[in-house]
Design a protein around this motif. Structure first.
Motif, PDB file in Angstrom:
ATOM      1  N   LEU A 134       0.841  -1.205   0.000  1.00 46.32           N
ATOM      2  CA  LEU A 134       0.000   0.000   0.000  1.00 46.32           C
ATOM      3  C   LEU A 134       0.868   1.244   0.000  1.00 46.32           C
ATOM      4  O   LEU A 134       0.597   2.199  -0.730  1.00 46.32           O
ATOM      5  N   ALA A 135       1.951   1.219   0.793  1.00 45.78           N
ATOM      6  CA  ALA A 135       2.843   2.375   0.850  1.00 45.78           C
ATOM      7  C   ALA A 135       3.499   2.620  -0.508  1.00 45.78           C
ATOM      8  O   ALA A 135       3.558   3.757  -0.989  1.00 45.78           O
ATOM      9  N   SER A 136       3.961   1.540  -1.158  1.00 46.38           N
ATOM     10  CA  SER A 136       4.660   1.766  -2.424  1.00 46.38           C
ATOM     11  C   SER A 136       3.677   2.176  -3.523  1.00 46.38           C
ATOM     12  O   SER A 136       4.007   3.003  -4.378  1.00 46.38           O
ATOM     13  N   LEU A 137       2.449   1.652  -3.466  1.00 45.06           N
ATOM     14  CA  LEU A 137       1.441   2.090  -4.444  1.00 45.06           C
ATOM     15  C   LEU A 137       1.104   3.568  -4.247  1.00 45.06           C
ATOM     16  O   LEU A 137       0.924   4.317  -5.213  1.00 45.06           O
TER      17      LEU A 137
ATOM     18  N   VAL B 229      -5.283  17.998  -6.867  1.00 49.81           N
ATOM     19  CA  VAL B 229      -6.302  17.113  -6.304  1.00 49.81           C
ATOM     20  C   VAL B 229      -6.960  16.290  -7.420  1.00 49.81           C
ATOM     21  O   VAL B 229      -7.171  15.077  -7.291  1.00 49.81           O
ATOM     22  N   MET B 230      -7.253  16.948  -8.551  1.00 55.08           N
ATOM     23  CA  MET B 230      -7.881  16.249  -9.664  1.00 55.08           C
ATOM     24  C   MET B 230      -6.963  15.159 -10.223  1.00 55.08           C
ATOM     25  O   MET B 230      -7.404  14.045 -10.490  1.00 55.08           O
ATOM     26  N   SER B 231      -5.677  15.480 -10.368  1.00 56.92           N
ATOM     27  CA  SER B 231      -4.701  14.498 -10.861  1.00 56.92           C
ATOM     28  C   SER B 231      -4.648  13.294  -9.947  1.00 56.92           C
ATOM     29  O   SER B 231      -4.635  12.157 -10.390  1.00 56.92           O
ATOM     30  N   ILE B 232      -4.590  13.555  -8.643  1.00 56.96           N
ATOM     31  CA  ILE B 232      -4.495  12.461  -7.678  1.00 56.96           C
ATOM     32  C   ILE B 232      -5.705  11.544  -7.820  1.00 56.96           C
ATOM     33  O   ILE B 232      -5.586  10.325  -7.768  1.00 56.96           O
ATOM     34  N   SER B 233      -6.874  12.148  -8.052  1.00 51.69           N
ATOM     35  CA  SER B 233      -8.067  11.315  -8.198  1.00 51.69           C
ATOM     36  C   SER B 233      -8.078  10.581  -9.544  1.00 51.69           C
ATOM     37  O   SER B 233      -8.599   9.482  -9.648  1.00 51.69           O
ATOM     38  N   LEU B 234      -7.476  11.185 -10.569  1.00 51.75           N
ATOM     39  CA  LEU B 234      -7.550  10.598 -11.917  1.00 51.75           C
ATOM     40  C   LEU B 234      -6.508   9.514 -12.183  1.00 51.75           C
ATOM     41  O   LEU B 234      -6.671   8.707 -13.090  1.00 51.75           O
TER      42      LEU B 234
ATOM     43  N   THR C  78      -5.375   2.522 -14.378  1.00 52.74           N
ATOM     44  CA  THR C  78      -5.332   1.101 -14.056  1.00 52.74           C
ATOM     45  C   THR C  78      -5.790   0.262 -15.249  1.00 52.74           C
ATOM     46  O   THR C  78      -5.358  -0.873 -15.431  1.00 52.74           O
ATOM     47  N   TYR C  79      -6.639   0.838 -16.115  1.00 51.05           N
ATOM     48  CA  TYR C  79      -7.106   0.111 -17.300  1.00 51.05           C
ATOM     49  C   TYR C  79      -5.973  -0.144 -18.281  1.00 51.05           C
ATOM     50  O   TYR C  79      -6.074  -1.014 -19.130  1.00 51.05           O
ATOM     51  N   ILE C  80      -4.926   0.643 -18.223  1.00 49.93           N
ATOM     52  CA  ILE C  80      -3.797   0.407 -19.119  1.00 49.93           C
ATOM     53  C   ILE C  80      -2.612  -0.131 -18.319  1.00 49.93           C
ATOM     54  O   ILE C  80      -1.460   0.015 -18.714  1.00 49.93           O
ATOM     55  N   GLY C  81      -2.894  -0.732 -17.152  1.00 45.62           N
ATOM     56  CA  GLY C  81      -1.855  -1.421 -16.410  1.00 45.62           C
ATOM     57  C   GLY C  81      -1.004  -0.571 -15.503  1.00 45.62           C
ATOM     58  O   GLY C  81      -0.034  -1.053 -14.926  1.00 45.62           O
ATOM     59  N   ASP C  82      -1.365   0.718 -15.354  1.00 40.54           N
ATOM     60  CA  ASP C  82      -0.611   1.556 -14.432  1.00 40.54           C
ATOM     61  C   ASP C  82      -1.608   1.988 -13.351  1.00 40.54           C
ATOM     62  O   ASP C  82      -2.454   1.206 -12.947  1.00 40.54           O
ATOM     63  N   GLY C  83      -1.516   3.194 -12.861  1.00 42.76           N
ATOM     64  CA  GLY C  83      -2.610   3.727 -12.059  1.00 42.76           C
ATOM     65  C   GLY C  83      -2.422   3.683 -10.564  1.00 42.76           C
ATOM     66  O   GLY C  83      -3.372   3.921  -9.834  1.00 42.76           O
ATOM     67  N   GLY C  84      -1.218   3.415 -10.061  1.00 40.51           N
ATOM     68  CA  GLY C  84      -0.970   3.511  -8.623  1.00 40.51           C
ATOM     69  C   GLY C  84      -2.037   2.794  -7.808  1.00 40.51           C
ATOM     70  O   GLY C  84      -2.297   1.613  -7.998  1.00 40.51           O
ATOM     71  N   LEU C  85      -2.681   3.555  -6.929  1.00 36.40           N
ATOM     72  CA  LEU C  85      -3.694   2.978  -6.046  1.00 36.40           C
ATOM     73  C   LEU C  85      -4.889   2.413  -6.827  1.00 36.40           C
ATOM     74  O   LEU C  85      -5.643   1.600  -6.299  1.00 36.40           O
TER      75      LEU C  85
ATOM     76  N   GLY D  15      -7.984   1.706  -1.206  1.00 31.09           N
ATOM     77  CA  GLY D  15      -7.581   2.576  -2.310  1.00 31.09           C
ATOM     78  C   GLY D  15      -8.271   3.926  -2.256  1.00 31.09           C
ATOM     79  O   GLY D  15      -7.640   4.971  -2.439  1.00 31.09           O
ATOM     80  N   ILE D  16      -9.574   3.908  -1.971  1.00 32.04           N
ATOM     81  CA  ILE D  16     -10.324   5.170  -1.906  1.00 32.04           C
ATOM     82  C   ILE D  16      -9.828   6.023  -0.746  1.00 32.04           C
ATOM     83  O   ILE D  16      -9.547   7.218  -0.904  1.00 32.04           O
ATOM     84  N   VAL D  17      -9.669   5.395   0.433  1.00 31.59           N
ATOM     85  CA  VAL D  17      -9.244   6.149   1.615  1.00 31.59           C
ATOM     86  C   VAL D  17      -7.850   6.746   1.405  1.00 31.59           C
ATOM     87  O   VAL D  17      -7.613   7.930   1.677  1.00 31.59           O
ATOM     88  N   LEU D  18      -6.929   5.934   0.854  1.00 32.68           N
ATOM     89  CA  LEU D  18      -5.570   6.445   0.641  1.00 32.68           C
ATOM     90  C   LEU D  18      -5.553   7.569  -0.396  1.00 32.68           C
ATOM     91  O   LEU D  18      -4.806   8.544  -0.250  1.00 32.68           O
ATOM     92  N   THR D  19      -6.379   7.442  -1.445  1.00 22.45           N
ATOM     93  CA  THR D  19      -6.440   8.506  -2.452  1.00 22.45           C
ATOM     94  C   THR D  19      -6.927   9.810  -1.817  1.00 22.45           C
ATOM     95  O   THR D  19      -6.346  10.882  -2.044  1.00 22.45           O
ATOM     96  N   LEU D  20      -7.991   9.702  -1.006  1.00 17.96           N
ATOM     97  CA  LEU D  20      -8.532  10.905  -0.359  1.00 17.96           C
ATOM     98  C   LEU D  20      -7.507  11.521   0.585  1.00 17.96           C
ATOM     99  O   LEU D  20      -7.320  12.746   0.600  1.00 17.96           O
ATOM    100  N   LEU D  21      -6.812  10.666   1.362  1.00 17.65           N
ATOM    101  CA  LEU D  21      -5.792  11.169   2.288  1.00 17.65           C
ATOM    102  C   LEU D  21      -4.676  11.891   1.538  1.00 17.65           C
ATOM    103  O   LEU D  21      -4.237  12.976   1.923  1.00 17.65           O
ATOM    104  N   LEU D  22      -4.240  11.260   0.451  1.00 14.50           N
ATOM    105  CA  LEU D  22      -3.163  11.828  -0.359  1.00 14.50           C
ATOM    106  C   LEU D  22      -3.562  13.212  -0.876  1.00 14.50           C
ATOM    107  O   LEU D  22      -2.786  14.177  -0.799  1.00 14.50           O
ATOM    108  N   ALA D  23      -4.797  13.307  -1.360  1.00 16.59           N
ATOM    109  CA  ALA D  23      -5.287  14.578  -1.894  1.00 16.59           C
ATOM    110  C   ALA D  23      -5.363  15.629  -0.790  1.00 16.59           C
ATOM    111  O   ALA D  23      -4.966  16.782  -0.984  1.00 16.59           O
ATOM    112  N   LEU D  24      -5.839  15.206   0.373  1.00 16.53           N
ATOM    113  CA  LEU D  24      -5.991  16.113   1.504  1.00 16.53           C
ATOM    114  C   LEU D  24      -4.635  16.680   1.941  1.00 16.53           C
ATOM    115  O   LEU D  24      -4.465  17.889   2.126  1.00 16.53           O
ATOM    116  N   VAL D  25      -3.650  15.782   2.083  1.00 15.91           N
ATOM    117  CA  VAL D  25      -2.324  16.198   2.526  1.00 15.91           C
ATOM    118  C   VAL D  25      -1.674  17.114   1.484  1.00 15.91           C
ATOM    119  O   VAL D  25      -1.121  18.176   1.809  1.00 15.91           O
TER     120      VAL D  25
END
Lengths: 220, 220
Positions: A15-18, A147-152, A157-164, A183-193
């Motif tokens: 999770l950390a590396s993703l 924030v938008m980038s982090i969410s997008l 993931t559909y092309i084999g990348d996509g982090g979380l 994945g959702i919680v970490l994405t939101l946290l990342l955006a918040l920070v």
């Protein structure tokens, strides 16, 4: 729906590396977005006929689904991080261009005229007067773009990348909600920070705005 | 590149492509149905909230933060999560699309309401208007341009994102994107993306036209 907490503790390292991988994609996109949109915004601001064209093109880009953008880039850059970054950069340009033009528009004419009257050359006026005064609006754009980038990123993931986003595919394929929630919680946290850090950066960069308090809300 | 565009042209104009249950006509109707219904639901939720926050001035913090929360929420993750919770139905798609559209509408409605000059509201009260009369006859008309901007922004995002309906095996123009992705058929992906972009731009133009007709006396 129950959360399998042991799965989360077993996969803490993954999770950390993703998360890091996710952040890297988003930030690279914002960096390139800024690099490209700044000169375009100055152009749109100075050359009126170009303004409508540039903003119009960027608005149309915004309407293309992100998944399609990624797929269409495949023949050019393949199943790589480059594809993810190019795709995200396109979306950040839409937000950054609009806000930077708006920011430059918001610079009081008197400030610019004063600089010109003092014999400041155009490039120097831009760098030392216009851009700093436009900074609050530009930074609002940077915050939205980040924030938008982090969410997008997860769409890649559909092309084999996509982090979380890989956690979403994983959970979907195995009918297992825990990675999806993580994945959702970490994405939101990342955006918040990231957003909180950008607010701090803006506070440090614009000391003159501190006296008059105004809402910290971004512009959409 | 030229070859691709030529193939795209013939894909788009082929007669058989437009008829039948997997034809463009049908997919277009599905896409419009998802997008419009989701935007209407979102507006039904978001407009009263935005108006209330703007009118009372209470909960502004919520309105502002809802915007970044909405932007940070990964749509793919949300769709997968609701899908795992509720099973195969259109619910996940609508939940995700509504969640995407609500923040833009709330924040723009709030922004429009809070931009109304307090003196104008005082004047209305001085003339004997009650709270709801001030809201409906003074605040809403003055806030209308920004409220419409919020609705247009939400609609564009929803149309672009409705593509994901196809990911959880529903229709819409996203079918071409996901089927094309599975079949490595780039022309089909491009066709789907172009159609989505055209729909989004057309709806945006239609709404801005409507806005101009309805509020002609208040050039915004």
């Amino acid at each position: 729906m129950t959360i399998d907490w042991s799965w989360i503790s077993d996969h803490a390292g993954d999770l950390a590396s993703l998360t890091l991988n996710h952040l890297q994609a988003a930030l690279t996109a914002v960096f390139f977005g800024l690099l490209l949109s700044l000169p375009l915004a100055v152009l749109a601001h100075r050359v009126r006929p170009l303004r409508g064209v540039l903003l119009g093109v960027s608005n149309v880009l915004f309407t293309i689904p992100s998944i399609a953008v990624f797929v269409l880039l495949l023949p050019i850059s393949g199943l790589t991080r480059t594809t993810t970054v190019i795709g995200l950069t396109i979306y950040t340009i839409v937000v950054l261009l609009r806000n930077t033009v708006e920011g430059l528009d918001s610079v009081p004419t008197r400030a610019r005229e004063a600089a010109v009257a003092m014999g400041t050359r155009p490039l120097r006026t831009l760098l030392t007067v216009e851009l700093p005064l436009a900074l609050p609006v530009i930074m609002a754009g940077v915050r939205i773009a980040t924030v938008m980038s982090i969410s997008l990123v997860s769409v890649a993931t559909y092309i084999g990348d996509g982090g979380l986003g890989q956690l979403f595919t994983d959970g979907f394929q195995r009918n297992f909600p825990t990675p999806v929630v993580a994945g959702i919680v970490l994405t939101l946290l990342l955006a918040l920070v990231a957003d909180a850090l950008l607010v701090t950066v803006q506070y440090v960069l614009t000391p003159w705005t501190r006296k008059q308090r105004h809402s910290a809300g971004g512009r959409a | 590149m030229f070859e691709l565009l030529k193939n795209l042209g013939s894909w788009l104009v082929a007669g058989e492509q437009w008829t039948g249950s997997d034809g463009i006509g049908h997919r277009l109707a599905e896409h419009l149905q998802y997008s419009l219904l989701a935007t209407v639901i979102a507006a039904a939720i978001a407009l009263p909230v935005g108006l209330l926050i703007g009118h009372t001035g209470r909960g502004a913090f919520v309105a502002i933060n809802l915007a970044s929360f909405g932007r940070a929420l990964p749509t793919v993750g949300l769709v997968v999560l609701v899908f795992l919770a509720s099973g195969l139905s259109m619910t996940p798609v609508y939940v995700a699309l509504v969640a995407l559209a609500v923040p833009s509408i709330v924040t723009n409605t709030y922004a429009g309401m809070s931009a109304v000059d307090p003196e104008v509201k005082d004047a209305a009260r001085g003339q004997g208007m009650r709270g709801h009369q001030v809201l409906l006859r003074v605040e809403v008309p003055l806030a209308m341009p920004l409220i419409m901007t919020g609705l247009r922004l939400a609609l564009i995002q929803v149309v672009a994102t409705a593509t994901i309906a196809a990911y959880v095996s529903f229709g819409g123009l996203g079918r071409y994107v996901f089927d094309g992705l599975a079949q490595r058929d780039l022309v089909q992906v491009l066709g789907g993306a172009v159609l989505v972009a055209v729909v989004a731009v057309a709806l945006d133009l239609a709404l801005s036209g409507l806005q101009r007709v309805l509020f002609r006396h208040r050039a915004a």
